[in-house]
Design an enzyme around this catalytic site. Sequence first.
Site, PDB file in Angstrom:
ATOM      1  CG  ASN A 186      -1.754   1.402   1.382  1.00 59.36           C
ATOM      2  OD1 ASN A 186      -1.947   1.886   0.456  1.00 59.36           O
ATOM      3  ND2 ASN A 186      -2.172   1.725   2.795  1.00 59.36           N
ATOM      4  CD1 TRP A 187       3.208   1.081  -3.118  1.00 57.36           C
ATOM      5  CD2 TRP A 187       3.120   2.441  -4.825  1.00 57.36           C
ATOM      6  NE1 TRP A 187       3.746   0.343  -4.153  1.00 57.36           N
ATOM      7  CE2 TRP A 187       3.818   1.218  -5.361  1.00 57.36           C
ATOM      8  CE3 TRP A 187       3.182   3.428  -6.050  1.00 57.36           C
ATOM      9  CZ2 TRP A 187       4.147   0.797  -6.633  1.00 57.36           C
ATOM     10  CZ3 TRP A 187       3.509   3.185  -7.183  1.00 57.36           C
ATOM     11  CH2 TRP A 187       4.264   1.945  -7.551  1.00 57.36           C
ATOM     12  CE  LYS A 188       0.281   3.557   4.805  1.00 54.00           C
ATOM     13  NZ  LYS A 188      -0.052   3.826   6.279  1.00 54.00           N
TER      14      LYS A 188
ATOM     15  CG  HIS B  86      -5.840   1.594   5.120  1.00 55.02           C
ATOM     16  ND1 HIS B  86      -5.307   2.635   5.929  1.00 55.02           N
ATOM     17  CD2 HIS B  86      -4.823   0.934   4.949  1.00 55.02           C
ATOM     18  CE1 HIS B  86      -4.346   2.481   6.293  1.00 55.02           C
ATOM     19  NE2 HIS B  86      -3.715   1.339   5.541  1.00 55.02           N
TER      20      HIS B  86
ATOM     21  CD  GLU C 112      -3.206   5.513   6.618  1.00 55.94           C
ATOM     22  OE1 GLU C 112      -2.964   5.753   5.430  1.00 55.94           O
ATOM     23  OE2 GLU C 112      -2.056   5.193   7.375  1.00 55.94           O
TER      24      GLU C 112
ATOM     25  CD  GLU D 101      -3.381  -2.420   7.453  1.00 52.58           C
ATOM     26  OE1 GLU D 101      -2.252  -2.862   7.068  1.00 52.58           O
ATOM     27  OE2 GLU D 101      -3.997  -1.534   7.216  1.00 52.58           O
TER      28      GLU D 101
ATOM     29  N   GLY E  26       2.484   2.265  10.719  1.00 53.19           N
ATOM     30  CA  GLY E  26       3.268   3.372  10.423  1.00 53.19           C
ATOM     31  C   GLY E  26       3.848   3.925  11.740  1.00 53.19           C
TER      32      GLY E  26
ATOM     33  CB  SER F 138       5.386  -1.456  12.080  1.00 58.84           C
ATOM     34  OG  SER F 138       4.658  -0.258  12.273  1.00 58.84           O
TER      35      SER F 138
ATOM     36  N   GLY G 245       2.929  -1.099   4.399  1.00 60.85           N
ATOM     37  CA  GLY G 245       2.907   0.441   4.117  1.00 60.85           C
ATOM     38  C   GLY G 245       4.232   0.889   3.644  1.00 60.85           C
ATOM     39  N   GLY G 246       4.909   1.433   4.716  1.00 70.38           N
ATOM     40  CA  GLY G 246       6.140   2.145   4.834  1.00 70.38           C
ATOM     41  C   GLY G 246       7.471   1.425   3.711  1.00 70.38           C
TER      42      GLY G 246
HETATM   43  C1  PEP Z   1      -0.814   0.394   5.881  1.00 72.94           C
HETATM   44  O1  PEP Z   1      -0.654   1.607   5.679  1.00 72.94           O
HETATM   45  O2  PEP Z   1      -1.649  -0.425   5.704  1.00 72.94           O
HETATM   46  C2  PEP Z   1       0.418  -0.148   6.818  1.00 72.94           C
HETATM   47  C3  PEP Z   1       0.410  -1.417   7.255  1.00 72.94           C
HETATM   48  O3  PEP Z   1       1.363   0.568   6.990  1.00 72.94           O
HETATM   49  P1  PEP Z   1       2.821   0.172   7.663  1.00 72.94           P
HETATM   50  O4  PEP Z   1       3.493  -0.960   7.099  1.00 72.94           O
HETATM   51  O5  PEP Z   1       3.649   1.438   7.405  1.00 72.94           O
HETATM   52  O6  PEP Z   1       2.500   0.080   9.262  1.00 72.94           O
END
Ligand code: PEP
Length: 250
Positions: free
Chosen positions: A9-11, A95, A97, A167, A173, A212, A233-234
């Site tokens: 997930n590049w956001k 998600h 966010e 999640e 994040g 994470s 994500g990151g």
């Molecule tokens: C996400 O945005 O779905 C996510 C899991 O982010 P991260 O891996 O950065 O925690």
Amino acid sequence: MRTKLIAGNWKMNGRKPMVRELIAGILSRLDVNQRSEVMVLPPFPYIPLVNSLLDATPVLLGAQDLSRHDSGAYTGEVAGGMLADVGCSHVLVGHSERRSLHGEDNALVAAKFNAAQAAGLQPVLCVGETLDERSAGRTDEVVSGQIAAVLEAAGVAAFGRAIVAYEPVWAIGTGQTASPEQAQSVHAMIRAQIAKEDATIAGRLRILYGGSVKPDNAADLFAREDIDGGLIGGASLTAEAFMGIYQAAG
Ligand code: PEP
């Protein structure tokens, strides 16, 4: 046996040079000996570019959100049919966010889940509790409520064409990953909830962990029985980290 899936997930990150570099890096690290699947979820404007870069590769393409509506006067929204039209096979719904920053509640998430399937897309349904909810011992209640809203609106058969991503909000994040035990416990609870309605669908359902995930913690998470890969994500923003997680998935 469920095939593991590593989804990035590049956001809201990247511009064209980064998109090209990232996809080239991912493709150069694909390994025929690995069983796991890879998916990327770029921001909307880059979907056609990514689709062309992925042409004739096994990498799956998804979007990060969709409208509950199919077409009409919904300025700024993007319909599932449009995403399918430009090459997506999957789309995130719910998600954290979207839930926290855009006020998406369980009813809207369920409507988006149905809209995705009506457009021929596989929804990746994201669920998870906040830190306050976990501290109050409400994790199972919150997560099972999020799943129940979609079960009620879509029916259990719909989970045969969907993916779930657990999640925990406090892990997204933050660098604070759920322990493999914490994640496995929630994954097993979700699978049991679906199994109450249909054991075969539950047995086939892929439940990803997100929060994470990094190359150095991925293998321990993915070794758990009910953890079928990761929503990243990151660490999905560099090919080295993302494909390090893919390598860990085996
Ligand atoms: C996400 O945005 O779905 C996510 C899991 O982010 P991260 O891996 O950065 O925690």
